[in-house]
Design a protein around this motif. Structure first.
Motif, PDB file in Angstrom:
ATOM      1  N   SER A  17      -8.362  -9.268 -42.076  1.00 10.61           N
ATOM      2  CA  SER A  17      -7.019  -9.704 -41.698  1.00 10.61           C
ATOM      3  C   SER A  17      -6.702  -9.282 -40.272  1.00 10.61           C
ATOM      4  O   SER A  17      -7.231  -8.281 -39.768  1.00 10.61           O
ATOM      5  N   VAL A  64      -5.298 -23.575 -42.984  1.00 17.53           N
ATOM      6  CA  VAL A  64      -4.833 -22.189 -43.096  1.00 17.53           C
ATOM      7  C   VAL A  64      -3.832 -21.978 -44.219  1.00 17.53           C
ATOM      8  O   VAL A  64      -3.411 -20.839 -44.464  1.00 17.53           O
ATOM      9  N   MET A  83      -2.658 -13.246 -40.657  1.00 12.69           N
ATOM     10  CA  MET A  83      -3.842 -14.026 -41.019  1.00 12.69           C
ATOM     11  C   MET A  83      -4.695 -13.213 -41.986  1.00 12.69           C
ATOM     12  O   MET A  83      -5.190 -12.138 -41.630  1.00 12.69           O
ATOM     13  N   LEU A  86      -9.751 -14.169 -43.440  1.00 11.94           N
ATOM     14  CA  LEU A  86     -10.235 -14.918 -42.283  1.00 11.94           C
ATOM     15  C   LEU A  86     -11.647 -15.440 -42.509  1.00 11.94           C
ATOM     16  O   LEU A  86     -12.479 -14.788 -43.155  1.00 11.94           O
ATOM     17  N   ASP A  90     -12.162 -19.835 -38.325  1.00 13.91           N
ATOM     18  CA  ASP A  90     -10.873 -19.484 -37.724  1.00 13.91           C
ATOM     19  C   ASP A  90     -11.052 -18.950 -36.300  1.00 13.91           C
ATOM     20  O   ASP A  90     -10.061 -18.715 -35.599  1.00 13.91           O
ATOM     21  N   VAL A 122     -14.100 -14.176 -35.641  1.00 14.07           N
ATOM     22  CA  VAL A 122     -14.427 -13.785 -37.004  1.00 14.07           C
ATOM     23  C   VAL A 122     -15.945 -13.843 -37.154  1.00 14.07           C
ATOM     24  O   VAL A 122     -16.558 -14.892 -36.944  1.00 14.07           O
TER      25      VAL A 122
END
Length: 124
Positions: A17, A64, A83, A86, A90, A122
């Motif tokens: 996150s 998302v 977020m 992930l 992303d 990510v």
């Protein structure tokens, strides 16, 4: 004129996150509709999330939904993008944008002010 400054990006493993922040300033800034967009290398800028001036309405891009949450604190002139979960896809530069009205829009050309962007990477 309105200035927007994003922060909170970084490198995170898949499933992790991050929380992005966007602080607005400027003499002409009032609580406006705000949006988050992202742009990955070689791709067009993509709508991520948006929120009305008072936070009463929000919307999200399909990729998302269920993982990202947009919120705002008008006392701090700040909009957030939480977020979670992930994914590698992303990965992008995330931009904060402000409209000149109380509502939000889904296309980037309807936003008048933009931040400089913050990189989210990510790892899979």
């Amino acid at each position: 004129q309105v200035q927007l400054v994003e922060s909170g990006g970084g490198l995170v493993q898949a499933g992790g996150s991050l929380r992005l922040s966007c602080v607005a300033s400027g003499r002409t800034f009032i609580p406006n509709g705000m949006g988050w967009f992202r742009q990955a290398p070689g791709k067009e800028r993509e709508f991520v999330a948006a929120i009305t001036w008072d936070g009463s309405n929000t919307d999200y891009g399909d990729p998302v939904k269920g993982r990202f949450t947009i919120s705002r604190d008008n006392a701090k002139n700040t909009v957030y993008l939480q977020m979670n979960n992930l994914k590698f896809e992303d990965t992008a530069v995330y931009y904060c944008a402000a409209s000149t009205s109380l509502t939000y829009y889904y296309t980037s050309n309807q936003y008048a002010y933009w931040g400089q962007g913050t990189q989210v990477t990510v790892s899979s």
